[in-house]
Design an enzyme around this catalytic site. Structure first.
Site, PDB file in Angstrom:
ATOM      1  N   ASP A   1     -10.737  20.055  13.682  1.00  0.00           N
ATOM      2  CA  ASP A   1      -9.663  19.730  12.751  1.00  0.00           C
ATOM      3  C   ASP A   1     -10.036  18.509  11.917  1.00  0.00           C
ATOM      4  OD1 ASP A   1      -7.205  19.903  11.526  1.00  0.00           O
ATOM      5  OD2 ASP A   1      -6.136  18.834  13.108  1.00  0.00           O
TER       6      ASP A   1
ATOM      7  N   HIS B   1     -14.995  21.542   4.278  1.00  0.00           N
ATOM      8  CA  HIS B   1     -15.399  22.680   5.106  1.00  0.00           C
ATOM      9  C   HIS B   1     -16.924  22.772   5.203  1.00  0.00           C
ATOM     10  CE1 HIS B   1     -11.309  23.825   5.445  1.00  0.00           C
ATOM     11  NE2 HIS B   1     -11.164  24.253   4.195  1.00  0.00           N
TER      12      HIS B   1
ATOM     13  N   LEU C   1     -27.045  29.049  25.948  1.00  0.00           N
ATOM     14  CA  LEU C   1     -25.690  28.614  25.616  1.00  0.00           C
ATOM     15  C   LEU C   1     -24.923  29.820  25.121  1.00  0.00           C
ATOM     16  CD1 LEU C   1     -23.538  26.381  25.021  1.00  0.00           C
ATOM     17  CD2 LEU C   1     -24.513  26.254  22.713  1.00  0.00           C
TER      18      LEU C   1
END
Length: 246
Positions: free
Chosen positions: A25, A42, A136
């Protein structure tokens, strides 16, 4: 400190949560503070994703789940949504080979049917190409909402009951978990939210029943290795009883 070892792993001389989830955020506020359009925030956020994935792999986290785009985000201005879709395309095209080479397995959760056909194809290809990787396990929540996820799970179970495959007595927590989009994954040990907001915004509601939370004031584009390691240090110092007396 008291912990349940099954939810942790030892990496070097540190305790590391197996599964870290992050609500990314602050992109818009980061851009506004610099007098730039939200799109630039972004784009900077994508760089933070790249750093975070690399750090998570380096320090031994097994599962990393990132909240990339919520069901509510479709309500944003059309131009911003279009820009986000363009960044999603660019990220997959540019990063897939590197992620695959580095042993990262990609999983997408959420309602991908709302995406354009070419994006759905990119997402499908990313999952297939990295399916056997294990260093991962990166899950990206796209067009995701936890309430919608629970509704879908209930519908799937109701259909099985209606067809006679299950009875109402067969419905357990384990069965519900098996019908969630995160089936087969451990619940998050640690959930981090950046930007100073202190809510989980319809993210992994069922899975976060016993998750530890860290709310960091840093805006997502500025999130780096130090912030992740600091959150893990906070997590490692907590006593996790899971409702029991230890």
């Amino acid at each position: 400190m008291t912990v349940l070892a099954s939810h942790l792993k030892i990496s070097g001389d540190r305790i590391v949560p197996r599964h870290v989830a992050i609500i990314m955020d602050g992109n818009g506020r980061w851009a506004r503070a610099r007098g730039k359009p939200r799109t630039m925030g972004h784009r900077a956020g994508v760089e933070a994703v790249r750093r975070t994935v690399q750090t998570a792999a380096d320090i031994g986290i097994e599962y990393l789940t990132l909240y990339g785009f919520s069901t509510e985000n479709w309500k944003r201005p059309e131009g911003e949504v279009s820009d986000l879709m363009g960044l999603l395309r660019l990220f997959i095209k540019r990063e897939l080979a590197t992620l695959d080479k580095n042993g990262v397995q990609i999983k997408i959760i959420g309602d991908r049917h709302r995406f354009a056909a070419d994006i759905r194809e990119l997402l499908d290809n990313a999952e297939k190409r990295t399916a056997t990787n294990s260093r991962l396990k990166l899950t990206i929540a796209l067009s995701y909402g936890a309430r919608a996820e629970l509704v879908d799970a209930v519908r799937q179970i109701a259909h099985q009951v209606a067809s006679g495959k299950l009875t109402e007595n067969d419905i357990t927590e384990d069965l519900i978990e098996q019908n969630l989009s995160t089936a087969g994954m451990p619940d998050p040990d640690l959930l981090i939210r950046t930007s100073g907001e202190q809510r989980i915004s319809n993210f992994l509601l069922w899975q976060s029943a016993y998750t530890e939370f860290v709310f960091d004031d840093v805006l997502w584009p500025d999130f780096d290795r130090e912030h992740l390691e600091r959150a893990i240090e906070s997590f490692a110092g907590r006593e996790r009883r899971f409702g029991a007396v230890l």
